[in-house]
Design a protein around this motif. Sequence first.
Motif, PDB file in Angstrom:
ATOM      1  N   SER A 158       3.620   1.318   5.590  1.00 57.53           N
ATOM      2  CA  SER A 158       2.473   2.137   6.009  1.00 57.53           C
ATOM      3  C   SER A 158       2.499   2.563   7.465  1.00 57.53           C
ATOM      4  O   SER A 158       1.908   3.573   7.803  1.00 57.53           O
ATOM      5  CB  SER A 158       1.159   1.406   5.734  1.00 57.53           C
ATOM      6  N   TYR A 174      -0.613   5.444   1.879  1.00 59.47           N
ATOM      7  CA  TYR A 174       0.140   4.892   0.739  1.00 59.47           C
ATOM      8  C   TYR A 174       1.133   5.913   0.199  1.00 59.47           C
ATOM      9  O   TYR A 174       1.310   6.047  -1.008  1.00 59.47           O
ATOM     10  CB  TYR A 174      -0.804   4.414  -0.366  1.00 59.47           C
ATOM     11  N   ALA A 194       1.739  -1.442   2.010  1.00 59.13           N
ATOM     12  CA  ALA A 194       0.931  -1.542   3.236  1.00 59.13           C
ATOM     13  C   ALA A 194       1.621  -2.408   4.282  1.00 59.13           C
ATOM     14  O   ALA A 194       1.607  -2.103   5.472  1.00 59.13           O
ATOM     15  CB  ALA A 194      -0.451  -2.098   2.899  1.00 59.13           C
ATOM     16  N   GLN A 235       2.012   7.176   5.893  1.00 58.12           N
ATOM     17  CA  GLN A 235       0.566   6.940   5.818  1.00 58.12           C
ATOM     18  C   GLN A 235      -0.012   7.222   4.426  1.00 58.12           C
ATOM     19  O   GLN A 235       0.648   7.837   3.589  1.00 58.12           O
ATOM     20  CB  GLN A 235      -0.131   7.841   6.837  1.00 58.12           C
TER      21      GLN A 235
END
Length: 123
Positions: free
Chosen positions: A61, A67, A57, A65
């Motif tokens: 990220s 994860y 994250a 996107q």
Amino acid sequence: MLQKTRLMRFAASVLTSAIALSTPLITLAAEDPTEVAAAVVDEKYSEQGSDVKRLFASRCSWCHQGYGMRGADGPRLAGTDKSRDIVIETIAKGKSPMPGFRKQLKPWQIESLADYIKALPDE
Ligand code: HEC
């Protein structure tokens, strides 16, 4: 006769606990494959205090996107056809426009991210 009933009750209770224990795992897998992949990776790197989704994250990220399940500026990572070694190399060195992370992350962190990506499902 009494013995047999007890035995059957015992067998039934074992079965019930087995179902009760496995249901959350099955539900977890059905709901969020990233949790399942992260659990395996965090276990492998538990001595280092791994929290691979948090690491993902904070570093990945904004371009990858969900994860790793969805693409954005970067591609979807789940189901990559690249080997673990190539994934490690890509994260370490980068691949324009993706920056390299070897100066910011420890080798085990880069490896844990590669293990995580390889543990994500294809679809
Ligand atoms: C600035 C945006 C950006 C960031 C941040 C970023 N990536 Fe990427 N990533 C990309 C782009 C764009 C590509 C595609 C590069 C190409 O193939 O030309 C890519 C490709 C990859 C690939 C190769 C996938 C394949 O199948 O070829 C991997 C693995 C990867 N990124 C992992 C990561 C990880 C892990 C992080 C966090 C440590 C991260 N990326 C951070 C943009 C980014």
